[in-house]
Write a protein that holds these residues in place. Structure first.
Motif, PDB file in Angstrom:
ATOM      1  N   PRO A 176       0.838  -1.203   0.000  1.00 47.16           N
ATOM      2  CA  PRO A 176       0.000   0.000   0.000  1.00 47.16           C
ATOM      3  C   PRO A 176       0.869   1.249   0.000  1.00 47.16           C
ATOM      4  CG  PRO A 176      -0.007  -1.062   2.166  1.00 47.16           C
ATOM      5  CD  PRO A 176       0.707  -1.985   1.247  1.00 47.16           C
ATOM      6  N   PRO A 177       0.637   2.160  -0.922  1.00 46.63           N
ATOM      7  CA  PRO A 177       1.506   3.330  -1.016  1.00 46.63           C
ATOM      8  C   PRO A 177       1.259   4.342   0.106  1.00 46.63           C
ATOM      9  CG  PRO A 177      -0.276   3.512  -2.597  1.00 46.63           C
ATOM     10  CD  PRO A 177      -0.385   2.140  -1.983  1.00 46.63           C
ATOM     11  N   ASN A 182      -9.302  -1.579   1.184  1.00 41.66           N
ATOM     12  CA  ASN A 182      -8.375  -2.692   0.980  1.00 41.66           C
ATOM     13  C   ASN A 182      -8.085  -2.944  -0.501  1.00 41.66           C
ATOM     14  OD1 ASN A 182     -10.952  -3.641   0.421  1.00 41.66           O
ATOM     15  ND2 ASN A 182     -10.543  -5.705   1.170  1.00 41.66           N
ATOM     16  N   GLU A 183      -8.587  -2.068  -1.371  1.00 42.43           N
ATOM     17  CA  GLU A 183      -8.410  -2.225  -2.811  1.00 42.43           C
ATOM     18  C   GLU A 183      -7.427  -1.159  -3.289  1.00 42.43           C
ATOM     19  OE1 GLU A 183     -12.266  -2.254  -4.702  1.00 42.43           O
ATOM     20  OE2 GLU A 183     -13.065  -3.704  -3.283  1.00 42.43           O
ATOM     21  N   PHE A 184      -6.127  -1.386  -3.022  1.00 40.83           N
ATOM     22  CA  PHE A 184      -5.192  -0.294  -3.226  1.00 40.83           C
ATOM     23  C   PHE A 184      -4.381  -0.378  -4.509  1.00 40.83           C
ATOM     24  CE2 PHE A 184      -3.264  -3.128   0.037  1.00 40.83           C
ATOM     25  CZ  PHE A 184      -2.145  -3.579  -0.654  1.00 40.83           C
ATOM     26  N   CYS A 185      -4.718  -1.298  -5.414  1.00 38.55           N
ATOM     27  CA  CYS A 185      -4.026  -1.285  -6.709  1.00 38.55           C
ATOM     28  C   CYS A 185      -4.300   0.034  -7.439  1.00 38.55           C
ATOM     29  CB  CYS A 185      -4.432  -2.476  -7.559  1.00 38.55           C
ATOM     30  SG  CYS A 185      -6.187  -2.559  -7.978  1.00 38.55           S
ATOM     31  N   GLY A 186      -5.504   0.564  -7.279  1.00 40.48           N
ATOM     32  CA  GLY A 186      -5.834   1.846  -7.899  1.00 40.48           C
ATOM     33  C   GLY A 186      -5.058   2.993  -7.283  1.00 40.48           C
ATOM     34  N   ALA A 187      -4.827   2.916  -5.969  1.00 39.30           N
ATOM     35  CA  ALA A 187      -4.033   3.948  -5.307  1.00 39.30           C
ATOM     36  C   ALA A 187      -2.604   3.946  -5.836  1.00 39.30           C
ATOM     37  CB  ALA A 187      -4.050   3.734  -3.799  1.00 39.30           C
ATOM     38  N   ILE A 188      -2.071   2.766  -6.135  1.00 34.57           N
ATOM     39  CA  ILE A 188      -0.737   2.671  -6.727  1.00 34.57           C
ATOM     40  C   ILE A 188      -0.706   3.383  -8.078  1.00 34.57           C
ATOM     41  CG2 ILE A 188       0.926   1.054  -7.737  1.00 34.57           C
ATOM     42  CD1 ILE A 188       0.123  -0.925  -5.518  1.00 34.57           C
ATOM     43  N   ALA A 189      -1.752   3.165  -8.882  1.00 28.48           N
ATOM     44  CA  ALA A 189      -1.809   3.784 -10.203  1.00 28.48           C
ATOM     45  C   ALA A 189      -1.880   5.308 -10.095  1.00 28.48           C
ATOM     46  CB  ALA A 189      -3.013   3.248 -10.979  1.00 28.48           C
ATOM     47  N   LEU A 190      -2.714   5.826  -9.193  1.00 34.24           N
ATOM     48  CA  LEU A 190      -2.862   7.272  -9.071  1.00 34.24           C
ATOM     49  C   LEU A 190      -1.648   7.912  -8.412  1.00 34.24           C
ATOM     50  CD1 LEU A 190      -6.644   7.762  -8.238  1.00 34.24           C
ATOM     51  CD2 LEU A 190      -5.473   7.574 -10.437  1.00 34.24           C
ATOM     52  N   VAL A 243      -8.203  13.848  -9.312  1.00 39.76           N
ATOM     53  CA  VAL A 243      -7.659  12.585  -8.812  1.00 39.76           C
ATOM     54  C   VAL A 243      -8.046  12.485  -7.336  1.00 39.76           C
ATOM     55  CG1 VAL A 243      -5.568  11.271  -8.350  1.00 39.76           C
ATOM     56  CG2 VAL A 243      -5.756  12.635 -10.444  1.00 39.76           C
ATOM     57  N   ALA A 244      -8.817  11.449  -6.995  1.00 37.31           N
ATOM     58  CA  ALA A 244      -9.362  11.344  -5.639  1.00 37.31           C
ATOM     59  C   ALA A 244      -9.019  10.001  -5.011  1.00 37.31           C
ATOM     60  CB  ALA A 244     -10.883  11.528  -5.659  1.00 37.31           C
ATOM     61  N   PHE A 245      -8.511  10.053  -3.785  1.00 39.39           N
ATOM     62  CA  PHE A 245      -8.377   8.873  -2.946  1.00 39.39           C
ATOM     63  C   PHE A 245      -9.570   8.915  -1.991  1.00 39.39           C
ATOM     64  CE2 PHE A 245      -4.101  10.169  -4.215  1.00 39.39           C
ATOM     65  CZ  PHE A 245      -3.602   8.989  -4.762  1.00 39.39           C
ATOM     66  N   ALA A 246     -10.475   7.974  -2.143  1.00 32.73           N
ATOM     67  CA  ALA A 246     -11.795   8.105  -1.522  1.00 32.73           C
ATOM     68  C   ALA A 246     -11.805   7.746  -0.042  1.00 32.73           C
ATOM     69  CB  ALA A 246     -12.811   7.281  -2.301  1.00 32.73           C
ATOM     70  N   ASN A 247     -11.910   6.455   0.267  1.00 31.43           N
ATOM     71  CA  ASN A 247     -12.122   6.057   1.662  1.00 31.43           C
ATOM     72  C   ASN A 247     -10.778   5.910   2.379  1.00 31.43           C
ATOM     73  OD1 ASN A 247     -13.200   5.215   4.073  1.00 31.43           O
ATOM     74  ND2 ASN A 247     -14.567   3.706   3.161  1.00 31.43           N
ATOM     75  N   TYR A 255      -8.720   2.930   4.544  1.00 27.62           N
ATOM     76  CA  TYR A 255      -7.370   2.582   4.102  1.00 27.62           C
ATOM     77  C   TYR A 255      -6.371   2.680   5.256  1.00 27.62           C
ATOM     78  CZ  TYR A 255      -3.101   2.971   1.198  1.00 27.62           C
ATOM     79  OH  TYR A 255      -1.867   2.791   0.619  1.00 27.62           O
ATOM     80  N   ALA A 256      -6.563   3.649   6.130  1.00 27.07           N
ATOM     81  CA  ALA A 256      -5.647   3.835   7.263  1.00 27.07           C
ATOM     82  C   ALA A 256      -5.695   2.667   8.233  1.00 27.07           C
ATOM     83  CB  ALA A 256      -5.985   5.136   7.998  1.00 27.07           C
ATOM     84  N   ARG A 257      -6.752   1.851   8.153  1.00 29.53           N
ATOM     85  CA  ARG A 257      -6.895   0.689   9.038  1.00 29.53           C
ATOM     86  C   ARG A 257      -6.256  -0.564   8.455  1.00 29.53           C
ATOM     87  NH1 ARG A 257     -12.410   0.345  11.631  1.00 29.53           N
ATOM     88  NH2 ARG A 257     -12.661  -1.535  10.376  1.00 29.53           N
ATOM     89  N   PHE A 258      -5.612  -0.459   7.278  1.00 29.43           N
ATOM     90  CA  PHE A 258      -5.120  -1.663   6.610  1.00 29.43           C
ATOM     91  C   PHE A 258      -4.169  -2.443   7.512  1.00 29.43           C
ATOM     92  CE2 PHE A 258      -2.369  -4.181   3.876  1.00 29.43           C
ATOM     93  CZ  PHE A 258      -3.317  -4.858   3.136  1.00 29.43           C
ATOM     94  N   ASP A 259      -4.408  -3.751   7.575  1.00 24.10           N
ATOM     95  CA  ASP A 259      -3.641  -4.660   8.433  1.00 24.10           C
ATOM     96  C   ASP A 259      -3.233  -5.852   7.578  1.00 24.10           C
ATOM     97  OD1 ASP A 259      -2.732  -6.554  10.252  1.00 24.10           O
ATOM     98  OD2 ASP A 259      -4.377  -6.279  11.670  1.00 24.10           O
TER      99      ASP A 259
END
Length: 324
Positions: free
Chosen positions: A12-13, A49-57, A74-78, A82-86
């Motif tokens: 996760p970036p 938990n779907e952060f492949c899109g975050a990598i792209a952006l 360009v928006a990072f939504a939730n 994401y901050a809770r990723f474990d």
């Protein structure tokens, strides 16, 4: 106790650089070409938990991309989810209170309800409502070939053909739990020129999902006139399909109880040859309910093998459009 999950092949970036924005909303960047043109939007992290899109952006922003014409949001939504990723329990970060992608009807956004996801959707609503073209970057629970979810009307599939990927284009019936962003307002109106698409890039954390996300972003920028071939071509990562095929969903299989179970471990886009084949069992009003394929060559779209609760869409049933 550690949760069993698919391997996590991507990282996760760090998005902290995007908290301070140029538009007054955290983790949203508006890139203005200074020239007239369409208002284009790309969103990642609809689910945390779907952060492949975050990598792209993140890649796009770090390169200092600027659109050729119009504006790109360009928006990072939730980001709260994401901050809770474990890494030990990655599905925990899908959302905080509720699914961010089920709250896009006016009765929810403009109503009196409150949740982490509703508050974030209300912040992003002005950008969504202003967009002429929208790409929403997602991924899937289970391994599956990429799928472009084109909403419920044919113009979504026509827009996906302009983008050129992936092979499978999905026209569905929406979600009973609430309106998705790609169906909001003009996006869901056949008479409106506004168009939106949602790409399911593959399993959440496989490396190929990030490659699909980057590739789809590039092709979307080209299709909307935000970037030219000279910028896009060297950044493409995926060979486009020879043809794109449409799967039309006819019904959703929605869990009635916690007793829901599939008849076997199905895979995404699996074709069941015979009508009447049992695919799942459930309980309703104290009696067993059997879900069966409604026709021959039934396509199982995104069976959810790991997550179930009453009211959740467990799989969608469709068939390939013979016209494609």
């Amino acid at each position: 106790m550690m949760t069993t999950h698919h391997p996590i092949e991507i990282s996760p970036p760090d998005l902290s650089a995007y908290r301070a924005s140029n538009c007054g909303v955290e983790f949203v960047s508006v890139l203005d070409s200074g020239r007239s043109g369409p208002n284009v939007m790309i969103q990642a992290l609809t689910h945390g938990n779907e952060f492949c899109g975050a990598i792209a952006l993140d890649t796009l922003l770090r390169e200092g991309f600027k659109p050729l014409a119009g504006k790109l949001t360009v928006a990072f939504a939730n980001v709260a989810a994401y901050a809770r990723f474990d890494f030990d329990n990655p599905d925990r970060s899908r959302y905080v209170d509720e699914d961010y992608n089920r709250v896009w009807a006016d009765d929810r956004l403009l109503g009196s309800g409150d949740s982490v996801e509703l508050r974030r959707a209300r912040e992003l609503r002005p950008f969504v409502d202003a967009a002429d073209f929208l790409l929403d970057l997602h991924s899937m629970h289970e391994p599956c070939a990429p799928i472009m979810v084109c909403g419920t009307i044919d113009k979504g599939a026509q827009f996906a053909r302009r983008i050129g990927v992936p092979e499978c284009l999905l026209l569905d019936t929406g979600h009973p739990a609430g309106l998705r962003m790609i169906e909001r307002g003009g996006f869901g109106d056949p008479a409106s020129p506004r168009s939106a698409a949602l790409i399911e890039c593959g399993q959440h954390w496989e490396k190929s999902a990030a490659d699909v996300a980057v590739d789809t972003v590039m092709r979307f920028l080209a299709a909307t006139g935000a970037a030219d071939e000279a910028y896009v071509k060297p950044r493409l990562r995926i060979t486009p399909p020879k043809e794109q095929r449409v799967v039309r969903v006819t019904e959703a299989v929605v869990a009635k109880s916690m007793a829901f179970r599939f008849a076997e471990r199905f895979r995404g886009l699996q074709i069941i040859p015979k009508a009447g084949t049992p695919i799942a069992y459930d309980e309703e009003a104290g009696a067993q309910k059997v879900w069966r394929t409604p026709y021959d060559d039934c396509v199982l779209v995104m069976p959810s093998l790991r997550h179930k609760k009453p009211g959740t869409t467990m799989v969608r049933l469709g068939r390939y459009d013979p016209a494609t």
